[in-house]
Enzyme design. Structure first.
Site, PDB file in Angstrom:
ATOM      1  N   CYS A 124      -1.234 -48.987 -63.476  1.00  0.00           N
ATOM      2  CA  CYS A 124       0.087 -49.374 -62.981  1.00  0.00           C
ATOM      3  C   CYS A 124       0.880 -49.891 -64.176  1.00  0.00           C
ATOM      4  CB  CYS A 124      -0.032 -50.442 -61.900  1.00  0.00           C
ATOM      5  SG  CYS A 124       1.563 -51.011 -61.269  1.00  0.00           S
TER       6      CYS A 124
ATOM      7  N   GLU B 234       4.169 -43.721 -61.408  1.00  0.00           N
ATOM      8  CA  GLU B 234       3.191 -43.037 -62.239  1.00  0.00           C
ATOM      9  C   GLU B 234       3.855 -41.835 -62.890  1.00  0.00           C
ATOM     10  OE1 GLU B 234       0.510 -44.134 -63.147  1.00  0.00           O
ATOM     11  OE2 GLU B 234      -0.588 -45.175 -61.570  1.00  0.00           O
TER      12      GLU B 234
END
Length: 226
Positions: A2, A108
């Site tokens: 993340c 992402e």
């Protein structure tokens, strides 16, 4: 992994989603942020030491209390669940300084065969928020000024999500919140193994999110993926 996430919900929604935690939130409004990047501050929830929890701001990128300076936080924005209990930077926080990181979603990047990086925005498909598992620590400067910082715990991604990235934030559900904050560390293995993971959906977004100076709702708008 993340590397960017969002915090958009007002405190009333964070409080409701956090139940049954006895959570104290700041009086000041939670200002929406669409592009939280490493080394910047974000809101996290930690134990108050008296059976409840409180929300406070910490810098993303954990600086261990024993670090000689505060410069190394970028390499500790994520802590792998498989090794956090043994890594020097995370060993102490894993035992007694865990936190929760409320988020509306995270980003992402997928790299294609030509080297083009396409960002995607991931968000819960059947819940108003996500709650990432985190670790935190307190580092003190020479003059005694404290720096509170945190890391987001990650685990292996599965199924279709693994096509975006092989790692994902460890995302907890309400029954696990209090235990994550206060349970003895040996109890965490069975707790996390049995905890259901939230359902996610995602869509392609524009490249502007790659610049940490950019912020605003346009960053999460859907685009047609090339």
């Amino acid at each position: 992994m993340c590397g960017r996430f969002t915090q958009l919900a007002p405190w009333s929604e964070v409080w409701a989603f956090s139940q049954p935690l006895v959570l104290a939130v700041p009086d000041a409004a939670l200002e929406p942020r669409w592009n939280i990047a490493p080394s910047t501050a974000a809101w996290v929830i930690a134990s108050d030491g008296h059976g409840g929890a409180k929300a406070g701001a910490m810098r993303w990128g954990l600086v261990p209390h024993w670090a000689p300076d505060a410069k190394g936080g970028f390499s500790t924005i994520n802590a792998r669940i498989e090794t956090a209990a043994e890594k020097p930077a995370f060993r102490g926080p894993w035992q007694r300084r865990r936190c929760l990181v409320p988020a509306n979603g995270y980003y992402e990047w997928v790299t294609d065969a030509q080297g083009h990086k396409q960002p995607f925005y991931l968000q819960p498909s059947d819940a108003p928020l996500l709650m990432f598992a985190g670790l935190w620590d307190r580092w003190n400067a020479a003059d005694g000024t404290p720096l509170l910082s945190f890391s987001i715990v990650t685990e292996a991604a599965e199924g279709e999500l693994a096509a975006l990235h092989h790692r994902r934030p460890l995302m907890l559900q309400a029954p696990q919140f209090a235990d994550w904050l206060t349970a003895p560390s040996p109890a965490l293995g069975p707790l996390l193994a049995s905890a259901p993971r939230p359902s996610l959906r995602w869509h392609a977004v524009g490249p502007a999110v790659g610049n940490p100076r950019n912020d605003g709702p346009s960053l999460v708008e859907r685009i047609v993926s090339p």
